[in-house]
Design a protein around this motif. Structure first.
Motif, PDB file in Angstrom:
ATOM      1  N   UNK A  34      -3.275   4.576 -11.200  1.00 20.86           N
ATOM      2  CA  UNK A  34      -2.258   4.118 -10.242  1.00 20.86           C
ATOM      3  C   UNK A  34      -2.827   3.021  -9.362  1.00 20.86           C
ATOM      4  N   UNK A  35      -4.036   3.231  -8.856  1.00 18.62           N
ATOM      5  CA  UNK A  35      -4.634   2.269  -7.935  1.00 18.62           C
ATOM      6  C   UNK A  35      -5.000   0.956  -8.607  1.00 18.62           C
ATOM      7  N   UNK A  36      -5.417   1.011  -9.867  1.00 20.88           N
ATOM      8  CA  UNK A  36      -5.885  -0.202 -10.536  1.00 20.88           C
ATOM      9  C   UNK A  36      -4.766  -1.000 -11.197  1.00 20.88           C
ATOM     10  N   UNK A  37      -3.609  -0.402 -11.375  1.00 17.38           N
ATOM     11  CA  UNK A  37      -2.537  -1.059 -12.126  1.00 17.38           C
ATOM     12  C   UNK A  37      -1.629  -1.933 -11.270  1.00 17.38           C
ATOM     13  N   UNK A  38      -1.550  -1.636  -9.977  1.00 17.15           N
ATOM     14  CA  UNK A  38      -0.676  -2.387  -9.071  1.00 17.15           C
ATOM     15  C   UNK A  38      -1.434  -2.682  -7.779  1.00 17.15           C
ATOM     16  N   UNK A  39      -0.793  -3.415  -6.885  1.00 21.48           N
ATOM     17  CA  UNK A  39      -1.461  -3.850  -5.651  1.00 21.48           C
ATOM     18  C   UNK A  39      -1.086  -2.934  -4.501  1.00 21.48           C
ATOM     19  N   UNK A  40      -2.112  -2.314  -3.898  1.00 22.72           N
ATOM     20  CA  UNK A  40      -1.922  -1.461  -2.726  1.00 22.72           C
ATOM     21  C   UNK A  40      -2.696  -1.986  -1.515  1.00 22.72           C
ATOM     22  N   UNK A  41      -3.177  -3.225  -1.572  1.00 18.48           N
ATOM     23  CA  UNK A  41      -4.013  -3.728  -0.484  1.00 18.48           C
ATOM     24  C   UNK A  41      -3.273  -3.635   0.841  1.00 18.48           C
ATOM     25  N   UNK A  42      -3.865  -2.974   1.856  1.00 19.06           N
ATOM     26  CA  UNK A  42      -3.159  -2.718   3.116  1.00 19.06           C
ATOM     27  C   UNK A  42      -2.589  -3.958   3.778  1.00 19.06           C
ATOM     28  N   UNK A  43      -3.349  -5.078   3.768  1.00 18.20           N
ATOM     29  CA  UNK A  43      -2.855  -6.274   4.450  1.00 18.20           C
ATOM     30  C   UNK A  43      -1.605  -6.835   3.761  1.00 18.20           C
ATOM     31  N   UNK A  44      -1.553  -6.746   2.420  1.00 20.27           N
ATOM     32  CA  UNK A  44      -0.375  -7.228   1.699  1.00 20.27           C
ATOM     33  C   UNK A  44       0.803  -6.269   1.850  1.00 20.27           C
TER      34      UNK A  44
END
Length: 220
Positions: A34-44
């Motif tokens: 889940x973490x590597x497949x999409x973007x979860x970066x907090x700032x974005x």
């Protein structure tokens, strides 16, 4: 059992002490996938929550109650963002005859979910299917319009390498970065960002003999 792909759950029927209980299990997608497949970066993600439509959700998602009810949960969250009166899974299912046991057995199609929405709103509800890549891009650009709400039906397997059909609202689009904000109603995934082309490929798949697509809810 091809329709089970609509929500990606394993449903079991268990007898305990003479009573019937339904068991619904989540798809087996590892957290690291889940973490590597999409973007979860907090700032974005923080920036995405400030998009014009995303702000209407008040940085809050009410998670689906079980893995078969992503569709009703998506409608409930969308209705809440629009100021509708019915804003829970149970309320949006009232009068539809769907999922009355608490489980949406075999899932809901895009057309069935559209009928659920129409039962409890006076707004215009449109099924958008068989879209081209350019048509999808234009709809994502319009997903920042506060008078419109999109719910996407897509295949998890195309993005995460596991899981099957799923519904979630669209929170908006960063055109310059070509990123779509998906307000995932599954608590394990939480809202995420993804390149538009990848999301289109996950949507441009079949549920039975029909393509998945978008549900558009807008003011008349």
């Amino acid at each position: 059992m091809k329709r089970i792909g609509r929500f990606g759950a394993a449903v079991g029927f268990v007898l305990l002490s003479g009573s019937a209980y339904f068991v619904v299990s989540w798809p087996s997608v590892p957290p690291e996938a889940i973490q590597s497949s999409v973007i979860h970066r907090p700032e974005l993600i923080d920036r995405a929550w400030r998009l014009p439509v995303a702000t209407k959700f008040n940085t809050e998602i009410t998670w689906q109650s079980n893995s078969s009810r992503c569709g009703p949960a998506s409608i409930a969250n969308t209705f809440r963002s629009l100021g509708e009166q019915k804003t829970t899974e149970a309320q949006v299912l009232e009068g539809t005859g769907k999922c009355w046991t608490g489980i949406c057995f075999m899932g809901l199609t895009l057309d069935e979910l559209a009928n659920v929405a129409r039962t409890n709103t006076h707004r215009k509800v449109t099924v958008l299917r068989n879209l081209t890549r350019e048509e999808f891009r234009e709809h994502m650009k319009r997903s920042n319009d506060p008078g419109r709400r999109y719910i996407i039906n897509f295949s998890r397997g195309k993005i995460f390498g596991g899981g099957v059909g799923h519904f979630s609202p669209i929170g908006g689009y960063f055109e310059a970065e070509n990123l779509v904000f998906v307000l995932d109603v599954n608590e394990r995934y939480k809202p995420w960002l993804i390149q538009r082309q990848r999301l289109f490929s996950a949507m441009d798949t079949f549920d039975g003999d029909q393509k998945r697509g978008l549900l558009l809810i807008e003011d008349n």
